[in-house]
Design a protein around this motif. Structure first.
Motif, PDB file in Angstrom:
ATOM      1  N   ALA A   1       0.834  -1.209   0.000  1.00 51.40           N
ATOM      2  CA  ALA A   1       0.000   0.000   0.000  1.00 51.40           C
ATOM      3  C   ALA A   1       0.864   1.253   0.000  1.00 51.40           C
ATOM      4  O   ALA A   1       1.902   1.306   0.667  1.00 51.40           O
ATOM      5  CB  ALA A   1      -0.932  -0.001   1.203  1.00 51.40           C
ATOM      6  N   ARG A   2       0.399   2.271  -0.700  1.00 53.77           N
ATOM      7  CA  ARG A   2       1.148   3.526  -0.797  1.00 53.77           C
ATOM      8  C   ARG A   2       0.678   4.562   0.209  1.00 53.77           C
ATOM      9  O   ARG A   2       1.355   5.577   0.406  1.00 53.77           O
ATOM     10  CB  ARG A   2       1.033   4.099  -2.205  1.00 53.77           C
ATOM     11  CG  ARG A   2       1.668   3.226  -3.286  1.00 53.77           C
ATOM     12  CD  ARG A   2       1.541   3.891  -4.648  1.00 53.77           C
ATOM     13  NE  ARG A   2       2.274   5.153  -4.690  1.00 53.77           N
ATOM     14  CZ  ARG A   2       2.024   6.138  -5.559  1.00 53.77           C
ATOM     15  NH1 ARG A   2       1.036   6.010  -6.432  1.00 53.77           N
ATOM     16  NH2 ARG A   2       2.741   7.239  -5.549  1.00 53.77           N
ATOM     17  N   TYR A   3      -0.462   4.328   0.836  1.00 53.99           N
ATOM     18  CA  TYR A   3      -1.022   5.290   1.781  1.00 53.99           C
ATOM     19  C   TYR A   3      -1.352   4.570   3.085  1.00 53.99           C
ATOM     20  O   TYR A   3      -2.167   3.639   3.094  1.00 53.99           O
ATOM     21  CB  TYR A   3      -2.306   5.927   1.239  1.00 53.99           C
ATOM     22  CG  TYR A   3      -2.125   6.736  -0.026  1.00 53.99           C
ATOM     23  CD1 TYR A   3      -1.971   8.110   0.018  1.00 53.99           C
ATOM     24  CD2 TYR A   3      -2.123   6.103  -1.279  1.00 53.99           C
ATOM     25  CE1 TYR A   3      -1.813   8.851  -1.154  1.00 53.99           C
ATOM     26  CE2 TYR A   3      -1.968   6.841  -2.443  1.00 53.99           C
ATOM     27  CZ  TYR A   3      -1.806   8.215  -2.375  1.00 53.99           C
ATOM     28  OH  TYR A   3      -1.657   8.934  -3.530  1.00 53.99           O
ATOM     29  N   VAL A   4      -0.746   4.998   4.183  1.00 53.52           N
ATOM     30  CA  VAL A   4      -1.089   4.481   5.502  1.00 53.52           C
ATOM     31  C   VAL A   4      -1.428   5.686   6.382  1.00 53.52           C
ATOM     32  O   VAL A   4      -0.583   6.542   6.631  1.00 53.52           O
ATOM     33  CB  VAL A   4       0.059   3.665   6.120  1.00 53.52           C
ATOM     34  CG1 VAL A   4      -0.317   3.230   7.541  1.00 53.52           C
ATOM     35  CG2 VAL A   4       0.366   2.447   5.252  1.00 53.52           C
ATOM     36  N   LEU A   5      -2.685   5.750   6.823  1.00 48.37           N
ATOM     37  CA  LEU A   5      -3.168   6.871   7.620  1.00 48.37           C
ATOM     38  C   LEU A   5      -3.357   6.397   9.058  1.00 48.37           C
ATOM     39  O   LEU A   5      -4.118   5.459   9.309  1.00 48.37           O
ATOM     40  CB  LEU A   5      -4.479   7.402   7.058  1.00 48.37           C
ATOM     41  CG  LEU A   5      -4.409   8.305   5.814  1.00 48.37           C
ATOM     42  CD1 LEU A   5      -3.789   7.597   4.619  1.00 48.37           C
ATOM     43  CD2 LEU A   5      -5.795   8.839   5.457  1.00 48.37           C
ATOM     44  N   LEU A   6      -2.659   7.051   9.989  1.00 51.61           N
ATOM     45  CA  LEU A   6      -2.642   6.649  11.392  1.00 51.61           C
ATOM     46  C   LEU A   6      -3.353   7.704  12.230  1.00 51.61           C
ATOM     47  O   LEU A   6      -2.993   8.885  12.213  1.00 51.61           O
ATOM     48  CB  LEU A   6      -1.197   6.480  11.877  1.00 51.61           C
ATOM     49  CG  LEU A   6      -0.317   5.540  11.039  1.00 51.61           C
ATOM     50  CD1 LEU A   6       1.100   5.488  11.610  1.00 51.61           C
ATOM     51  CD2 LEU A   6      -0.918   4.141  10.982  1.00 51.61           C
ATOM     52  N   GLY A   7      -4.355   7.255  12.980  1.00 47.26           N
ATOM     53  CA  GLY A   7      -5.191   8.192  13.713  1.00 47.26           C
ATOM     54  C   GLY A   7      -4.757   8.417  15.141  1.00 47.26           C
ATOM     55  O   GLY A   7      -3.646   8.095  15.569  1.00 47.26           O
ATOM     56  N   GLU A   8      -5.679   8.975  15.902  1.00 43.38           N
ATOM     57  CA  GLU A   8      -5.566   9.184  17.345  1.00 43.38           C
ATOM     58  C   GLU A   8      -6.954   9.586  17.819  1.00 43.38           C
ATOM     59  O   GLU A   8      -7.683  10.258  17.095  1.00 43.38           O
ATOM     60  CB  GLU A   8      -4.542  10.277  17.668  1.00 43.38           C
ATOM     61  CG  GLU A   8      -4.872  11.622  17.042  1.00 43.38           C
ATOM     62  CD  GLU A   8      -3.789  12.667  17.244  1.00 43.38           C
ATOM     63  OE1 GLU A   8      -2.744  12.335  17.825  1.00 43.38           O
ATOM     64  OE2 GLU A   8      -3.994  13.823  16.816  1.00 43.38           O
ATOM     65  N   ALA A   9      -7.312   9.175  19.019  1.00 42.47           N
ATOM     66  CA  ALA A   9      -8.618   9.541  19.561  1.00 42.47           C
ATOM     67  C   ALA A   9      -8.579  10.845  20.330  1.00 42.47           C
ATOM     68  O   ALA A   9      -9.605  11.338  20.792  1.00 42.47           O
ATOM     69  CB  ALA A   9      -9.147   8.424  20.468  1.00 42.47           C
ATOM     70  N   SER A  10      -7.393  11.421  20.488  1.00 45.00           N
ATOM     71  CA  SER A  10      -7.221  12.747  21.076  1.00 45.00           C
ATOM     72  C   SER A  10      -5.920  13.318  20.544  1.00 45.00           C
ATOM     73  O   SER A  10      -5.084  12.601  19.984  1.00 45.00           O
ATOM     74  CB  SER A  10      -7.167  12.675  22.608  1.00 45.00           C
ATOM     75  OG  SER A  10      -5.840  12.409  23.046  1.00 45.00           O
ATOM     76  N   HIS A  11      -5.736  14.615  20.747  1.00 43.67           N
ATOM     77  CA  HIS A  11      -4.472  15.257  20.383  1.00 43.67           C
ATOM     78  C   HIS A  11      -3.530  15.379  21.580  1.00 43.67           C
ATOM     79  O   HIS A  11      -2.504  16.060  21.469  1.00 43.67           O
ATOM     80  CB  HIS A  11      -4.733  16.658  19.833  1.00 43.67           C
ATOM     81  CG  HIS A  11      -5.400  16.689  18.500  1.00 43.67           C
ATOM     82  ND1 HIS A  11      -4.956  15.961  17.421  1.00 43.67           N
ATOM     83  CD2 HIS A  11      -6.488  17.383  18.060  1.00 43.67           C
ATOM     84  CE1 HIS A  11      -5.731  16.211  16.376  1.00 43.67           C
ATOM     85  NE2 HIS A  11      -6.666  17.056  16.733  1.00 43.67           N
ATOM     86  N   GLY A  12      -3.858  14.722  22.689  1.00 40.93           N
ATOM     87  CA  GLY A  12      -3.059  14.935  23.892  1.00 40.93           C
ATOM     88  C   GLY A  12      -2.721  13.669  24.642  1.00 40.93           C
ATOM     89  O   GLY A  12      -2.537  13.699  25.858  1.00 40.93           O
ATOM     90  N   THR A  13      -2.606  12.516  23.933  1.00 42.71           N
ATOM     91  CA  THR A  13      -2.383  11.216  24.570  1.00 42.71           C
ATOM     92  C   THR A  13      -1.054  10.635  24.122  1.00 42.71           C
ATOM     93  O   THR A  13      -0.827  10.436  22.920  1.00 42.71           O
ATOM     94  CB  THR A  13      -3.524  10.246  24.204  1.00 42.71           C
ATOM     95  OG1 THR A  13      -4.771  10.795  24.675  1.00 42.71           O
ATOM     96  CG2 THR A  13      -3.308   8.881  24.814  1.00 42.71           C
ATOM     97  N   ALA A  14      -0.166  10.357  25.079  1.00 44.37           N
ATOM     98  CA  ALA A  14       1.190   9.934  24.748  1.00 44.37           C
ATOM     99  C   ALA A  14       1.215   8.627  23.967  1.00 44.37           C
ATOM    100  O   ALA A  14       1.965   8.492  22.988  1.00 44.37           O
ATOM    101  CB  ALA A  14       2.010   9.802  26.034  1.00 44.37           C
ATOM    102  N   GLU A  15       0.430   7.638  24.376  1.00 41.09           N
ATOM    103  CA  GLU A  15       0.515   6.316  23.752  1.00 41.09           C
ATOM    104  C   GLU A  15       0.142   6.338  22.275  1.00 41.09           C
ATOM    105  O   GLU A  15       0.695   5.567  21.485  1.00 41.09           O
ATOM    106  CB  GLU A  15      -0.365   5.313  24.502  1.00 41.09           C
ATOM    107  CG  GLU A  15       0.195   4.855  25.829  1.00 41.09           C
ATOM    108  CD  GLU A  15      -0.075   5.803  26.977  1.00 41.09           C
ATOM    109  OE1 GLU A  15       0.258   5.469  28.120  1.00 41.09           O
ATOM    110  OE2 GLU A  15      -0.640   6.903  26.738  1.00 41.09           O
ATOM    111  N   TYR A  16      -0.781   7.193  21.871  1.00 40.10           N
ATOM    112  CA  TYR A  16      -1.124   7.255  20.453  1.00 40.10           C
ATOM    113  C   TYR A  16       0.094   7.691  19.636  1.00 40.10           C
ATOM    114  O   TYR A  16       0.397   7.119  18.591  1.00 40.10           O
ATOM    115  CB  TYR A  16      -2.274   8.224  20.205  1.00 40.10           C
ATOM    116  CG  TYR A  16      -3.556   7.896  20.948  1.00 40.10           C
ATOM    117  CD1 TYR A  16      -3.881   6.589  21.280  1.00 40.10           C
ATOM    118  CD2 TYR A  16      -4.446   8.900  21.301  1.00 40.10           C
ATOM    119  CE1 TYR A  16      -5.057   6.302  21.957  1.00 40.10           C
ATOM    120  CE2 TYR A  16      -5.625   8.626  21.973  1.00 40.10           C
ATOM    121  CZ  TYR A  16      -5.927   7.330  22.306  1.00 40.10           C
ATOM    122  OH  TYR A  16      -7.088   7.040  22.976  1.00 40.10           O
TER     123      TYR A  16
END
Length: 446
Positions: A32-47
């Motif tokens: 795959a040429r596109y891998v999009l990685l999310g987060e459930a908040s903008h303030g969480t270290a583990e993400y």
């Protein structure tokens, strides 16, 4: 949730611990040429930390070309110059990150991004710097930097193409009365609907032509960046003009801009390019699998799937049940560490918490976007609509009962999902004052 649901979750969960924990996801990525990685908040270290580990492997093992993030183009271009070892750029990317001033600065000026960008600079030092063998980049996709991008365009034209400065001066003079206050500009467009659009379009047209001409000659990042800053200027002008409306237009302008910027970056890097994207779940999880679609909203994950499914697109979501997070009580306010209460009963996070007392798991859904026949002819838990938590830069834990959740079909919204049961707040590089006059995005702060 029933015991059957919990049994099915346990059967499908992959342990998310140890050096080989991400192997199944890397296998799923394939070519795959596109891998999009999310987060459930903008303030969480583990993400940030899991994205860091996965991104390093994508770069080292699969040759990914750049990381594109939910950040401003000018700020992230400065980070790119540092990690790529550009002449005159700081040797330590932390110097650049510490200089970020646009609220919410903690999204990128934090210890986890510092660790990743330092690693990326070290990795790039071992690679040739020639255009045909580009070093791995770090770029911003977002639309907010209207004035910063305008200044960048002016500086570039004065140095490289003084004959074309006049359109930039016209745009600058149009925006000048608003004293770099986007809310003032947005309010003014109620009485002057076209705002500064004619000046911006004129400037952008010239820079598009120049970028097309110079790209044929040398593939210059400087020329690409000048054109991109003009694209930001145009996108930001449309965004702020639409911002006062009550509908989804400003959100859609922003996400179209980010998807278009990603396309331009891929074109600039050539036919073999591969991109990693870091953004909030609300941007990278396919909007069609949520109630966003009912509201007329699109997002980056949906657009990338629609445009590039044949080239391989993998969307990875993140979530947690409880913990702490860095966020603010209102837009532009001083951030603080907040408690994240246990997830709402019946939500994705609640189901995974009850089924997985060990706390961490990876789920890789069958087929792209969860496509494929259900096991034993019955719908799986990830094919049903469940509430899925989304924490923005503005967060009110006391509103969890009626807010902060997006109805989601998880296996259609993502191709894979990382559950990290209890998480903790990230660590900003420095105390963060409330400096920005930016208006809150719609919906709240993601």
């Amino acid at each position: 949730m029933s015991e059957t649901d919990q049994d099915r979750v346990r059967d499908e969960a992959l342990p998310l611990s140890g050096p080989a924990a991400l192997d199944p996801l890397l296998d799923h990525v394939g070519d795959a040429r596109y891998v999009l990685l999310g987060e459930a908040s903008h303030g969480t270290a583990e993400y940030y930390q899991v994205r860091d580990v996965l991104t390093r492997r994508l770069i080292e093992e699969k040759g990914f070309s750049f990381v594109a993030v939910e950040g401003d183009w000018p700020d992230c271009q400065a980070v790119h110059c540092s990690v790529a070892g550009a002449p005159g750029a700081p040797d330590d990317p932390a110097e650049v990150l510490a200089g970020f001033t646009r609220w919410p600065t903690w999204m990128w000026a934090n210890t986890d991004v510092r660790a990743f960008t330092r690693w990326l600079r070290g990795y790039n030092k071992e690679r040739p710097a020639r255009p045909s063998e580009r070093r791995v980049g770090f770029f911003g996709l977002d639309v907010y930097s209207l004035w910063e991008s305008l200044h960048a365009v002016l500086d570039h034209l004065r140095e490289h193409d003084p004959d074309r400065v006049a359109p930039a001066i016209q745009a600058f003079r149009c925006f000048e009365p608003y004293a770099e206050d986007p809310q003032s500009y947005a309010l003014a467009t109620r009485f002057m609907p076209e705002g500064c659009e004619p000046q911006v379009v004129d400037l952008l047209s010239g820079l598009r032509r120049r970028a097309a001409e110079t790209a044929v000659l040398d593939g210059s990042l400087a020329e690409f960046a000048a054109r991109q800053n003009a694209e930001v200027l145009a996108g930001a002008e449309r965004y702020y003009r639409a911002m006062l409306g009550s509908g989804p237009e400003s959100w859609n302008i922003r996400d179209h801009h980010m998807a278009d910027t990603l396309d331009r970056l891929m074109e600039h890097h050539g036919p073999a390019a591969k991109a990693v994207v870091w953004e909030h779940n609300t941007h990278i999880g396919d909007a069609r699998a949520t109630d966003m679609a009912d509201a007329g909203m699109v997002n980056v994950g949906q657009l990338v799937r629609e445009r590039h499914r044949a080239e391989g697109v993998v969307l990875v979501g993140f979530g947690s049940h409880s913990g702490t997070v860095v966020a603010a009580d209102s837009w532009g306010d001083v951030p603080r560490v907040m408690e994240v209460p246990p997830a709402r009963p019946g939500s994705v996070e609640d189901l995974l918490h009850r089924a997985l007392p060990e706390g961490r798991a990876l789920f890789v859904f069958p087929g792209p976007g969860g496509e494929g026949p259900p096991a034993a002819g019955r719908p799986e838990w990830f094919r049903r609509q469940l509430d899925h938590r989304a924490i923005g830069v503005v967060y009110h834990p006391t509103r969890e009962r009626w807010g902060n959740y997006v109805p989601t079909v998880l296996g259609e919204r993502y191709d894979a999902f990382c559950h990290l049961d209890r998480t903790r707040a990230l660590t900003p590089l420095r105390p963060l004052p409330a400096l920005s006059p930016e208006e809150q995005t719609w919906p709240a702060g993601v």
